[in-house]
Design an enzyme around this catalytic site. Structure first.
Site, PDB file in Angstrom:
ATOM      1  N   THR A  73       8.483  -5.774 -17.383  1.00  0.00           N
ATOM      2  CA  THR A  73       9.736  -5.942 -16.645  1.00  0.00           C
ATOM      3  C   THR A  73      10.849  -4.974 -17.049  1.00  0.00           C
ATOM      4  O   THR A  73      12.024  -5.259 -16.818  1.00  0.00           O
ATOM      5  CB  THR A  73      10.250  -7.389 -16.804  1.00  0.00           C
ATOM      6  OG1 THR A  73      10.571  -7.630 -18.186  1.00  0.00           O
ATOM      7  CG2 THR A  73       9.199  -8.381 -16.340  1.00  0.00           C
ATOM      8  N   TRP A  74      10.493  -3.841 -17.638  1.00  0.00           N
ATOM      9  CA  TRP A  74      11.505  -2.820 -17.916  1.00  0.00           C
ATOM     10  C   TRP A  74      12.307  -2.468 -16.656  1.00  0.00           C
ATOM     11  O   TRP A  74      13.545  -2.367 -16.712  1.00  0.00           O
ATOM     12  CB  TRP A  74      10.852  -1.589 -18.513  1.00  0.00           C
ATOM     13  CG  TRP A  74      11.695  -0.350 -18.542  1.00  0.00           C
ATOM     14  CD1 TRP A  74      11.493   0.788 -17.830  1.00  0.00           C
ATOM     15  CD2 TRP A  74      12.879  -0.114 -19.330  1.00  0.00           C
ATOM     16  NE1 TRP A  74      12.470   1.724 -18.117  1.00  0.00           N
ATOM     17  CE2 TRP A  74      13.337   1.196 -19.035  1.00  0.00           C
ATOM     18  CE3 TRP A  74      13.596  -0.879 -20.246  1.00  0.00           C
ATOM     19  CZ2 TRP A  74      14.470   1.750 -19.620  1.00  0.00           C
ATOM     20  CZ3 TRP A  74      14.728  -0.320 -20.832  1.00  0.00           C
ATOM     21  CH2 TRP A  74      15.154   0.975 -20.517  1.00  0.00           C
TER      22      TRP A  74
ATOM     23  N   GLN B 206       4.186  -3.081  -4.514  1.00  0.00           N
ATOM     24  CA  GLN B 206       3.592  -2.389  -5.654  1.00  0.00           C
ATOM     25  C   GLN B 206       2.686  -3.323  -6.450  1.00  0.00           C
ATOM     26  O   GLN B 206       1.683  -2.886  -7.014  1.00  0.00           O
ATOM     27  CB  GLN B 206       4.702  -1.810  -6.539  1.00  0.00           C
ATOM     28  CG  GLN B 206       5.442  -0.655  -5.878  1.00  0.00           C
ATOM     29  CD  GLN B 206       6.589  -0.130  -6.723  1.00  0.00           C
ATOM     30  OE1 GLN B 206       7.279  -0.885  -7.406  1.00  0.00           O
ATOM     31  NE2 GLN B 206       6.811   1.171  -6.669  1.00  0.00           N
TER      32      GLN B 206
ATOM     33  N   TYR C 139      15.942  -4.824 -22.701  1.00  0.00           N
ATOM     34  CA  TYR C 139      15.756  -4.428 -21.308  1.00  0.00           C
ATOM     35  C   TYR C 139      16.950  -4.825 -20.427  1.00  0.00           C
ATOM     36  O   TYR C 139      16.775  -5.312 -19.307  1.00  0.00           O
ATOM     37  CB  TYR C 139      14.496  -5.055 -20.721  1.00  0.00           C
ATOM     38  CG  TYR C 139      13.183  -4.508 -21.220  1.00  0.00           C
ATOM     39  CD1 TYR C 139      13.112  -3.471 -22.139  1.00  0.00           C
ATOM     40  CD2 TYR C 139      11.985  -5.042 -20.762  1.00  0.00           C
ATOM     41  CE1 TYR C 139      11.899  -3.001 -22.594  1.00  0.00           C
ATOM     42  CE2 TYR C 139      10.757  -4.574 -21.209  1.00  0.00           C
ATOM     43  CZ  TYR C 139      10.728  -3.552 -22.134  1.00  0.00           C
ATOM     44  OH  TYR C 139       9.517  -3.086 -22.575  1.00  0.00           O
TER      45      TYR C 139
ATOM     46  N   ALA D 169       7.023  -2.858 -11.430  1.00  0.00           N
ATOM     47  CA  ALA D 169       7.157  -2.855  -9.973  1.00  0.00           C
ATOM     48  C   ALA D 169       8.624  -2.990  -9.588  1.00  0.00           C
ATOM     49  O   ALA D 169       9.403  -3.636 -10.296  1.00  0.00           O
ATOM     50  CB  ALA D 169       6.354  -3.995  -9.349  1.00  0.00           C
TER      51      ALA D 169
ATOM     52  N   ARG E  18      14.641   8.713 -16.043  1.00  0.00           N
ATOM     53  CA  ARG E  18      13.816   9.923 -15.994  1.00  0.00           C
ATOM     54  C   ARG E  18      14.632  11.188 -15.735  1.00  0.00           C
ATOM     55  O   ARG E  18      14.166  12.290 -16.032  1.00  0.00           O
ATOM     56  CB  ARG E  18      12.725   9.751 -14.938  1.00  0.00           C
ATOM     57  CG  ARG E  18      11.687   8.716 -15.338  1.00  0.00           C
ATOM     58  CD  ARG E  18      10.714   8.392 -14.228  1.00  0.00           C
ATOM     59  NE  ARG E  18      11.372   7.679 -13.130  1.00  0.00           N
ATOM     60  CZ  ARG E  18      10.718   7.168 -12.084  1.00  0.00           C
ATOM     61  NH1 ARG E  18       9.402   7.291 -12.009  1.00  0.00           N
ATOM     62  NH2 ARG E  18      11.365   6.537 -11.131  1.00  0.00           N
TER      63      ARG E  18
ATOM     64  N   LEU F 157       1.361   4.285 -16.362  1.00  0.00           N
ATOM     65  CA  LEU F 157       1.543   5.352 -15.375  1.00  0.00           C
ATOM     66  C   LEU F 157       2.453   6.453 -15.894  1.00  0.00           C
ATOM     67  O   LEU F 157       2.900   7.302 -15.123  1.00  0.00           O
ATOM     68  CB  LEU F 157       2.108   4.772 -14.073  1.00  0.00           C
ATOM     69  CG  LEU F 157       1.282   3.649 -13.442  1.00  0.00           C
ATOM     70  CD1 LEU F 157       1.959   3.144 -12.177  1.00  0.00           C
ATOM     71  CD2 LEU F 157      -0.138   4.123 -13.138  1.00  0.00           C
TER      72      LEU F 157
END
Length: 335
Positions: free
Chosen positions: A20-21, A276, A56, A271, A218, A197
């Site tokens: 759950t990040w 997803q 988180y 997700a 990112r 992933l």
């Protein structure tokens, strides 16, 4: 859904778990209703392991809302202790963190309580004693760690039982294959692989030149900029062809590739919408031929992976973890 043994006492969890990040907004904006829909879709489809963490953001609070209406009783709930602002693993801090997590999650206990990463600033025996006390009090059923190497697990085991380890493991980050996975298998420690992933590099959805929004972590990571990002996009294109030949998406193949190993109890997927979750379900039960595994290894053999270790040392390695050059500031992050 396939279920695998997580702990020595026979506790089983779904081979695919929900990480759950993203619920805390670390990978872009997401609202409470989306979190509720994703969590309940996962549980309704047989995913019973839900993993979150103190660090988180608002993930625990949102998850607490999602687990109402009987959903808490249908899942194996895990969280982790660590606050970035004070980095405190002392017993008083751990006790306070547990109470904070229970309040946010709106539960009386969690199934698994984990140390988020090793920290030499605090004696591991004191930390493990605190976790064992929480277990005796019934506030957690099991004790786990995350991002621990063999030497850290060996020290932890001197003080209290250790039931799980949650390492970063994916096609691009394979360092754990050499020692961590065999150690866990020998000692009956369940493995929950996170970042399967590589934060999206193994989705096959990005093209060279893609720019991530500022509210997405990112945008600040080396792997997702310039030449490194272009290289990973090319790797994903090659891997995607193998997946297509198998009738799978790259996402499904990447998760299924981790589950090829019996030492991996669960792969934690993230997700941002229920669709997803549905795609991830297709990774359960995927089998690989020797030729397919050879083709994948050939692609990955010379793939650089910017990694960091648990003490902040940074370096460039290939996907199997052999150091080849120092890189300075790392692009990683706790997840």
């Amino acid at each position: 859904m396939e279920y695998r043994q997580l702990t020595r006492d026979g506790t089983k969890v779904s081979a695919i778990g929900l990480g759950t990040w993203p619920f805390g907004g670390g990978m872009g904006a997401i609202d409470d209703q989306s979190v509720i829909a994703i969590t309940r879709a996962a549980i309704d489809n047989g995913i019973n392991l839900i993993d979150t963490a103190q660090v988180y953001g608002v993930s625990e609070e949102r998850l607490g809302k999602a687990l109402k209406d009987g959903y808490r009783n249908r899942c194996f709930l895990a969280t982790k202790v660590w606050r970035e602002q004070d980095n405190d693993y002392s017993p008083p801090a751990i006790y306070a963190a547990m109470e904070d997590s229970l309040r946010k999650l709106n539960v009386d206990y969690v199934d698994l309580y984990q140390i988020h990463h090793p920290d030499p600033s605090f004696p591991i025996d004191q930390t493990m004693e605190a976790l064992e006390r929480l277990r005796e009090q019934g506030k957690t059923r099991y004790i786990g760690v995350s991002n621990f190497w063999v030497e850290h697990m060996e020290e932890a085991l001197k003080t209290a039982p250790l039931h799980t380890n949650q390492p970063r493991y994916n096609m691009l980050d394979r360092r754990v294959e050499a020692e961590v996975l065999p150690f866990c298998e020998r000692n009956g420690i369940g493995v929950m692989a996170h970042s399967p992933l590589a934060k999206g590099l193994l989705t096959g959805r990005y093209r060279v030149g893609h720019v991530f929004p500022e509210d997405d972590e990112r945008a600040r990571l080396t792997r997702f900029r310039g030449e490194p990002f272009a290289h990973y996009v090319n790797v994903a294109v090659q891997l995607k062809q193998i997946a297509a030949d198998k009738g799978l998406s790259l996402i499904q193949m990447a998760v299924g590739w981790l589950l090829r190993l019996p030492s991996v109890s669960c792969v934690l997927v993230g997700a941002k919408h229920p669709g997803q979750v549905t795609e991830h379900l297709g990774a359960a039960g995927v089998a690989f031929t020797a030729d397919e595994l050879d083709r994948i290894d050939t692609i990955l053999e010379n793939t650089p992976a910017t990694l960091y270790d648990d003490y902040g040392r940074n370096y460039l390695s290939n996907s199997r973890g052999f150091m080849i050059a120092h890189k300075g500031k790392d692009d990683g992050g706790i997840q």
